[in-house]
Design an enzyme around this catalytic site. Structure first.
Site, PDB file in Angstrom:
ATOM      1  N   GLY A  24     -39.586  54.616  56.389  1.00  0.00           N
ATOM      2  CA  GLY A  24     -38.241  54.076  56.277  1.00  0.00           C
ATOM      3  C   GLY A  24     -38.254  52.571  56.076  1.00  0.00           C
ATOM      4  O   GLY A  24     -37.697  52.045  55.125  1.00  0.00           O
ATOM      5  N   PHE A  25     -38.879  51.869  57.021  1.00  0.00           N
ATOM      6  CA  PHE A  25     -39.045  50.403  56.974  1.00  0.00           C
ATOM      7  C   PHE A  25     -37.727  49.646  57.018  1.00  0.00           C
ATOM      8  O   PHE A  25     -37.711  48.434  56.909  1.00  0.00           O
ATOM      9  CB  PHE A  25     -39.820  49.967  55.724  1.00  0.00           C
ATOM     10  CG  PHE A  25     -41.175  50.564  55.569  1.00  0.00           C
ATOM     11  CD1 PHE A  25     -41.871  51.051  56.665  1.00  0.00           C
ATOM     12  CD2 PHE A  25     -41.775  50.647  54.328  1.00  0.00           C
ATOM     13  CE1 PHE A  25     -43.133  51.606  56.525  1.00  0.00           C
ATOM     14  CE2 PHE A  25     -43.045  51.196  54.180  1.00  0.00           C
ATOM     15  CZ  PHE A  25     -43.716  51.677  55.279  1.00  0.00           C
ATOM     16  N   ARG A  62     -44.006  51.057  79.886  1.00  0.00           N
ATOM     17  CA  ARG A  62     -44.888  52.213  79.995  1.00  0.00           C
ATOM     18  C   ARG A  62     -45.130  52.821  78.630  1.00  0.00           C
ATOM     19  O   ARG A  62     -44.197  52.998  77.853  1.00  0.00           O
ATOM     20  CB  ARG A  62     -44.264  53.258  80.928  1.00  0.00           C
ATOM     21  CG  ARG A  62     -44.984  54.590  80.987  1.00  0.00           C
ATOM     22  CD  ARG A  62     -46.394  54.460  81.558  1.00  0.00           C
ATOM     23  NE  ARG A  62     -46.363  54.156  82.981  1.00  0.00           N
ATOM     24  CZ  ARG A  62     -47.382  53.569  83.625  1.00  0.00           C
ATOM     25  NH1 ARG A  62     -48.459  53.217  82.970  1.00  0.00           N
ATOM     26  NH2 ARG A  62     -47.302  53.327  84.907  1.00  0.00           N
ATOM     27  N   LYS A  99     -51.595  57.470  71.757  1.00  0.00           N
ATOM     28  CA  LYS A  99     -52.190  57.560  70.417  1.00  0.00           C
ATOM     29  C   LYS A  99     -51.214  57.130  69.335  1.00  0.00           C
ATOM     30  O   LYS A  99     -51.580  56.376  68.418  1.00  0.00           O
ATOM     31  CB  LYS A  99     -52.678  58.990  70.159  1.00  0.00           C
ATOM     32  CG  LYS A  99     -53.579  59.120  68.950  1.00  0.00           C
ATOM     33  CD  LYS A  99     -54.249  60.490  68.899  1.00  0.00           C
ATOM     34  CE  LYS A  99     -55.255  60.583  67.754  1.00  0.00           C
ATOM     35  NZ  LYS A  99     -55.945  61.893  67.736  1.00  0.00           N
ATOM     36  N   GLU A 122     -41.182  47.278  66.170  1.00  0.00           N
ATOM     37  CA  GLU A 122     -40.939  45.979  65.543  1.00  0.00           C
ATOM     38  C   GLU A 122     -41.994  44.943  65.938  1.00  0.00           C
ATOM     39  O   GLU A 122     -42.474  44.182  65.099  1.00  0.00           O
ATOM     40  CB  GLU A 122     -39.540  45.456  65.909  1.00  0.00           C
ATOM     41  CG  GLU A 122     -38.420  46.467  65.794  1.00  0.00           C
ATOM     42  CD  GLU A 122     -38.152  46.926  64.378  1.00  0.00           C
ATOM     43  OE1 GLU A 122     -38.704  46.332  63.431  1.00  0.00           O
ATOM     44  OE2 GLU A 122     -37.393  47.896  64.212  1.00  0.00           O
TER      45      GLU A 122
END
Length: 746
Positions: A244-245, A632, A637, A709
């Site tokens: 999406g970006f 947290r 991964k 971000e």
């Protein structure tokens, strides 16, 4: 019974589907009697169509229609004032211009659609589109920001006004000062998956959409507004998205046009834009010029910072972003002023992109911090620590959590920062100059309102439902981990259904907020199920009768007495014993008033080692270490994968990405992936990711803050700072290409 868990790194729950081709993206869907459309773009940057010849296109084989400003079907919601919800998810300030796709002969930007050609196959539509010919009355297109800086205007959006703490010129009284200009070029999203939509009117006022959108609910609302129908009659499906970006954060005009034409022809209609149209029709990072004035005393204490930014926007819509916001709160400084301006140009409108304005602003601020550290002969980390703040100086309130000191320390150890010398150009390895750089990144940690549904079935399986779109960061995997942690259902027995408006409402995926928002709703729904399970197990005659909540544990599909592990009951048996086929719970989740008492941000620190060839100017990122302080870590991964992806994008931002315009014509000259250079495997080294992994006690029940971000924000500054450390030459205009390095070294 509540415990903080260190989550194991699990594979993506949708990984096998994606690598085997089982995952269906919007363009993969085929419907009976489906038609295809292709957009024809203008060949000028500003002017008026004087003649539009569509006869040959209309007569081409398989063509079902050619739609232009002369015969475009009406879009009822576009009768509303420009800037309404029909144009996207948020109102836009009114400008002097109005852009309604295919509604006028007026051309406002190069590549603006002038025709939409529909045929019974994509190939036929493409051929027919090549037959559309237009003549224009051309006007001079304004496309160059630097020539029109004096035309910059203050945006009308809330939060975009000038900011002042202390004195605006406080930096001037400092014994050590810096003034520097930094430039970010146009950068284009270019995910693998092209933009588009498949529209199918299943009734006179019922609509089915397969769309490339980062928020199915936002698209549902936008289309309902545009066509003045009940939102419940608009069904949007986006289960998988190939990147999406930021381009999918709004409903673009061409999507709405496709829906209108689909209604007109009475057939399902699919649009997939071309790669070159990705440069003009779905937004981009805006070209931005920034000036930093900074002052510090001889002990390295900041006295003042002034940060001014001017960015491009379209003539027909004011786009703004938070370019200068980081400067307001990042460091302990008594005198801070920021100013943000936009210049209306004859360009298509920008959009938030990969770290939004914070990535743009961080490049300038963190480069300036490095420059000032050099003037003071201080280590860049030490300079930041001397101006570290434990509370938010902009809002005068505490951070909900901040572990940036630890991030500096751990990242420095991992990169081998002790090998760095403060003297630029002093380290070599054969023909290569060696340099080290670092930079800080930050982004708001949001928690938006969201809903989710959890269904625990008598066979022991658990289904989680949410309308949220997973644009690639591993949202489904994170929601699986949250549900697993609450209910102890084995991972392979949990299924997450998402990306469809028939499911519980969710916010648009953007702003690094989905795990915090939707994850909280999943947590709450699963917690409600857990409470019912405990009640069933501990009631009179139940298998764990008489036990209290704090005596119990839930794991591996079993509810047990923690100190008597043999005393346990399978969740599936518990449902069957109570004649239940399913426990079905939904939750609407949002933050409470306590959120307003704190400033909530995620933080990152990026470290790089670069190698610079002084003969060719080539810059190689030899090593990268990115540290995330984002609460947290729910899914280790996929979190590491996000950070790695941010680094890859950051390398592109720092070294290669730049969309170039020939300002004589207002046209892109490198609108393809052959000439617009994204980072490739050869550009990206092994990347080490470090997670601080300490829960935020305020933001949500998982203690998780956003990460997407901050994976990119600040990285370009780290590269620029490392290039300076390697060469002694400062490149302030991205990207840092060999010609710029050579020019500095000459």
């Amino acid at each position: 019974m509540e415990k903080q868990l260190t989550n194991p790194p699990i594979d993506r729950v949708d990984g096998r589907m994606k690598v085997t081709g089982a995952a269906q993206y919007f363009a993969d869907f085929e419907l009976p009697n489906m038609a295809y459309c292709v957009l024809v773009g203008s060949e000028i940057g500003r002017g008026t169509i004087t003649n539009l010849d569509t006869k040959k296109a209309q007569g081409a084989p398989g063509v079902l229609g050619v739609f232009t400003h002369q015969n475009m079907p009406p879009i009822p919601g576009w009768d509303a004032p420009v800037g309404g919800e029909a144009d996207g998810p948020a109102p836009k300030p009114k400008t002097e211009e109005t852009y309604r796709i295919l509604s006028s002969p007026k051309i406002l930007f190069d590549g603006q659609p002038i025709a939409l050609v529909v045929a019974d196959s994509f190939e036929r539509a493409t051929y027919a589109a090549s037959l559309v010919k237009a003549t224009y009355a051309k006007q001079t297109a304004r496309t160059e920001v630097e020539k029109h800086l004096a035309d910059g205007i203050a945006p009308g959006r809330p939060g975009s006004s000038d900011y002042l703490r202390g004195k605006a010129d406080g930096y001037q009284s400092a014994p050590v000062t810096l003034e520097a200009n930094y430039t970010i070029p146009i950068e284009v999203h270019n995910p693998m998956e092209l933009h588009g939509i498949l529209a199918h009117w299943t009734g006179t006022d019922t609509l089915m959409l397969y769309a490339k959108t980062q928020g199915v609910n936002a698209t549902q609302q936008a289309m309902a507004q545009a066509f003045k129908i009940d939102p419940k009659k608009v069904h949007v499906h986006t289960e998988f998205m190939g990147g999406g970006f930021g381009m999918g954060l709004r409903t673009w005009p061409q999507e709405t046009a496709v829906v209108a034409v689909a209604r007109k022809i009475g057939r399902p209609l699919k649009l997939v834009v071309t790669r070159s149209q990705m440069f003009t029709l779905v937004g981009h990072r805006p070209y931005t010029v920034q000036t930093i004035n900074m002052g510090a005393d001889t002990n390295g204490k900041l006295i003042g910072i002034a940060h001014a930014a001017t960015a491009e926007t379209a003539s027909y819509e004011d786009f703004t972003e938070a370019t200068v916001n980081m400067t307001k709160f990042m460091y302990d400084c008594p005198n801070v002023s920021t100013r943000y301006r936009i210049v209306r140009l004859d360009r298509s409108v920008p959009i938030w992109m990969r770290g939004p304005g914070e990535a743009t602003g961080a490049f300038a601020l963190e480069s300036a911090m490095d420059e000032m550290a050099h003037k003071l002969n201080l280590d860049p980390i030490e300079f930041r620590l001397r101006n570290y703040t434990e509370t938010d100086p902009e809002h005068n309130r505490p951070y909900s959590s901040k572990h940036l000191r630890e991030a500096y320390q751990r990242g420095a150890e991992a990169i081998g920062w002790n090998k760095r010398t403060n003297e630029p150009g002093s380290q070599r390895d054969g023909d290569w100059l060696i340099g080290y750089g670092m930079s800080t990144g930050t982004f708001n940690a949001f928690r938006w309102e969201a809903s989710a549904r959890a269904l625990l079935k008598a066979d022991g399986s658990l289904t989680i439902q949410s309308a949220v779109t997973d644009i690639g960061p591993g949202t489904g995997t994170a929601l699986t981990m949250i549900a697993h942690n609450v209910l102890g259902v084995p991972l392979n027995q949990i299924k997450v259904e998402y990306g469809d408006t028939s499911l519980p409402k969710a916010p648009t995926q953007g702003g690094s907020a989905i795990v915090s928002a939707v994850g909280s709703a999943v947590f709450d729904a699963c917690t409600t199920i857990k409470k019912q399970l405990i009640e069933l197990a501990t009631k009179a005659g139940g298998p764990l009768a008489g036990r209290q909540d704090d005596e119990l544990a839930i794991a591996d599909g079993m509810l047990s007495v923690e100190k008597e592990p043999r005393r346990k009951v399978a969740l599936s048996d518990l449902l069957r014993a109570n004649n239940l086929t399913v426990i079905d719970k939904s939750a609407d989740s949002k933050g409470g008033p306590e959120l307003g008492k704190y400033s909530m941000y995620s933080f990152s620190v990026h470290f790089v080692q670069v190698r610079v060839n002084p003969l060719t100017g080539v810059v190689r990122v030899a090593k990268a270490v990115s540290v995330a302080d984002s609460g947290r870590i729910v899914s280790p991964k996929t979190a590491a994968s996000q950070m790695i992806g941010g680094v890859a994008g950051g390398i592109g931002m720092a070294l290669t990405e730049e969309a170039l315009i020939d300002h004589r014509f207002g046209r892109f000259v490198n609108n393809n992936l052959g000439d617009y250079h994204v980072a490739v495997h050869a550009d990206v080294p092994a990347i080490e990711t470090i997670m601080i992994d300490k829960p935020d006690p305020i933001i949500n029940p998982m203690g998780a803050k956003g990460m997407g971000e901050i994976a990119l924000i600040g990285f370009a500054g780290a590269v620029a700072n490392a290039v300076f450390n390697a060469t002694g030459q400062r490149v302030r205009d991205l990207p840092i290409t060999p010609d710029k390095v050579m020019q500095k070294l000459a």
